[in-house]
Design a protein around this motif. Structure first.
Motif, PDB file in Angstrom:
ATOM      1  N   TYR A   5      50.920  39.804  36.469  1.00 58.45           N
ATOM      2  CA  TYR A   5      51.008  41.239  36.715  1.00 58.45           C
ATOM      3  C   TYR A   5      50.011  41.591  37.825  1.00 58.45           C
ATOM      4  O   TYR A   5      49.032  40.873  38.057  1.00 58.45           O
ATOM      5  N   VAL A   6      50.284  42.684  38.476  1.00 57.35           N
ATOM      6  CA  VAL A   6      49.407  43.167  39.544  1.00 57.35           C
ATOM      7  C   VAL A   6      48.975  44.581  39.190  1.00 57.35           C
ATOM      8  O   VAL A   6      49.630  45.262  38.392  1.00 57.35           O
ATOM      9  N   PRO A   7      47.855  45.039  39.750  1.00 55.63           N
ATOM     10  CA  PRO A   7      47.333  46.360  39.365  1.00 55.63           C
ATOM     11  C   PRO A   7      48.333  47.497  39.514  1.00 55.63           C
ATOM     12  O   PRO A   7      48.316  48.449  38.720  1.00 55.63           O
ATOM     13  N   CYS A   8      49.219  47.407  40.489  1.00 57.03           N
ATOM     14  CA  CYS A   8      50.152  48.515  40.681  1.00 57.03           C
ATOM     15  C   CYS A   8      51.235  48.560  39.611  1.00 57.03           C
ATOM     16  O   CYS A   8      51.975  49.542  39.507  1.00 57.03           O
ATOM     17  N   ASP A   9      51.343  47.486  38.778  1.00 53.66           N
ATOM     18  CA  ASP A   9      52.370  47.449  37.734  1.00 53.66           C
ATOM     19  C   ASP A   9      51.981  48.256  36.500  1.00 53.66           C
ATOM     20  O   ASP A   9      52.854  48.662  35.730  1.00 53.66           O
ATOM     21  N   PRO A  55      49.160  51.102  34.323  1.00 50.12           N
ATOM     22  CA  PRO A  55      48.148  52.167  34.410  1.00 50.12           C
ATOM     23  C   PRO A  55      46.738  51.578  34.295  1.00 50.12           C
ATOM     24  O   PRO A  55      46.533  50.481  33.758  1.00 50.12           O
ATOM     25  N   ASP A  56      45.737  52.326  34.774  1.00 48.05           N
ATOM     26  CA  ASP A  56      44.354  51.845  34.769  1.00 48.05           C
ATOM     27  C   ASP A  56      43.855  51.545  33.362  1.00 48.05           C
ATOM     28  O   ASP A  56      43.115  50.579  33.147  1.00 48.05           O
ATOM     29  N   LEU A  82      45.115  48.166  32.289  1.00 49.03           N
ATOM     30  CA  LEU A  82      44.426  47.100  33.027  1.00 49.03           C
ATOM     31  C   LEU A  82      43.042  46.858  32.427  1.00 49.03           C
ATOM     32  O   LEU A  82      42.623  45.709  32.253  1.00 49.03           O
TER      33      LEU A  82
END
Length: 404
Positions: free
Chosen positions: A313-317, A319-320, A323
């Protein structure tokens, strides 16, 4: 580090053993402060004669005026100006002083001051007139958190401070300004907590807080990088923070007569620890399995799946907040398990050999009840065949070790 005053490890700076230390005796109530022009008490003249080596000597490095029943300290007892300038150690213990005598503030080159066993309720501004003071012994008095001058931090050369056997209910903020302090004793007071700000005493090597009402150990204590001797016996401490294992300089740890039932497994990393005292605690004597296990939430199950199966997964996938949650994953310590856990875990107490001499009850956190405890093979095999005989054997081993 050797104890600054006694030279022996594991002791209060006045030489009192760290274990079994008696309750400090209260100073007697008799003897109100006397008149200012008090006559020289019997024995004082002889003490002065003995200290200066004779009437012709002008240097008095040590002046012992202990146990003379002094209510005050007339300046004439300190001798002429040249004698005062040479004075390095002033001993005034076990008199009847209600306050620090004003004459003490004029001893600019004093290195050690002992006013233990008096009736002191205040250490006034006279103390701030001693810029070279390195050792202050004021145990067994009537001092409390309001008794210290607010500008105590001006005594930057002070290294040893003994305030045991007084009436402190908290550690004063003024005391935490003494950045050069190496030894601090506050045993036998009425302390209920250790402030997180104690980490400001970055030079501290010896800390004695035994005989109080302390209920917990702040994690900030782990920031004292030079701490070698820690005495917290005879309190009400229920647990030891795992952060304490970060104090790699720790050589002696006294925790006897508290309310401990287990130790964190991180304690094993204290490889320089030479003395460990745990007697008088309700430490368990056999394994306890599946103490608490709350089923994982749907959020945790999803997080476990992502982490254990390495789903990319990547941060843009996400919500904060999700993450951040995924970053909190803890790996199960069982080497045969590849799982992780977040909030839901099994707490398990296990006995582990320590330095070939101790069997300590350590807390383990596992990802599920099916996951066996991650000790050595010998420990695992022992846990599988745990019995009442094993519990008795563990109790006998611990009896030898946990007595400190």
């Amino acid at each position: 580090m050797e104890d600054p005053e006694s030279g022996a490890p594991g002791q209060d700076p006045e030489g009192t053993p760290a274990e079994g230390r008696p309750e400090p005796a209260e100073v007697s109530e008799d003897g109100a402060p006397g008149a200012e022009a008090a006559p020289v008490p019997p024995g004082v003249a002889e003490a002065l004669e003995a200290e200066d080596g004779g009437p012709e000597s002008s240097e008095v490095p040590v002046l012992d005026l202990s146990r003379l029943g002094l209510h005050t300290l007339p300046p004439e007892l300190l001798g002429p100006a040249e004698r005062r300038r040479a004075l390095r150690r002033l001993l005034l213990p076990y008199n009847r002083l209600p306050a620090l005598p004003p004459a003490v503030g004029a001893l600019r080159d004093l290195r050690l001051l002992d006013v233990s066993g008096n009736a002191l309720s205040l250490l006034g501004p006279e103390l701030l007139g001693l810029p070279h003071l390195r050792t202050l012994l004021a145990k067994n008095n009537r001092l409390h958190e309001g008794s210290l001058p607010k500008e105590l931090g001006r005594l930057q050369r002070l290294e040893v401070l003994n305030l045991s056997g007084n009436r402190f209910t908290c550690i004063p903020g003024a005391l935490l300004q003494l950045r050069g302090l190496r030894s601090l004793s506050l045993g036998g007071n009425r302390l209920k907590s250790i402030p997180a700000e104690i980490e400001a005493l970055s030079s501290l090597e010896f800390l004695y807080l035994g005989g109080n009402f302390i209920a917990s150990i702040p994690p900030e204590l782990a920031n004292l990088a030079h701490l070698s001797y820690l005495v917290l016996c005879d309190n009400k401490i229920q647990s030891v923070p795992p952060q304490l294992a970060q104090v790699h300089s720790l050589r002696s740890l006294s925790l006897h007569n508290n309310l401990l039932t287990y130790l964190p497994r991180e304690i094993l990393s204290l490889v320089h620890l030479q003395e460990l005292s745990l007697r008088g605690n309700p430490l368990v004597v056999r394994f306890v399995r599946d103490l608490i296990y709350a089923p994982p939430s749907l959020l945790e199950l999803a997080g476990r799946t992502i982490k254990s199966r390495n789903i990319p997964y990547v941060p843009c996938d996400l919500p904060d907040n999700l993450l951040h949650y995924l970053n909190l994953a803890s790996k199960c310590p069982n080497p045969k398990c590849a799982g992780v856990y977040f909030d839901s875990c099994v707490r398990q107490i296990k006995f582990v050999d320590f330095c070939g001499k101790y069997r300590l009850p350590l807390m383990h956190y596992l990802c599920s009840p099916e996951c066996s405890s991650p000790c050595s093979n010998s420990s695992t095999s022992q846990s599988e065949s745990d019995s009442e005989d094993e519990a008795s054997m563990a109790a006998r081993r611990m009896q030898k070790v946990l007595l400190g």
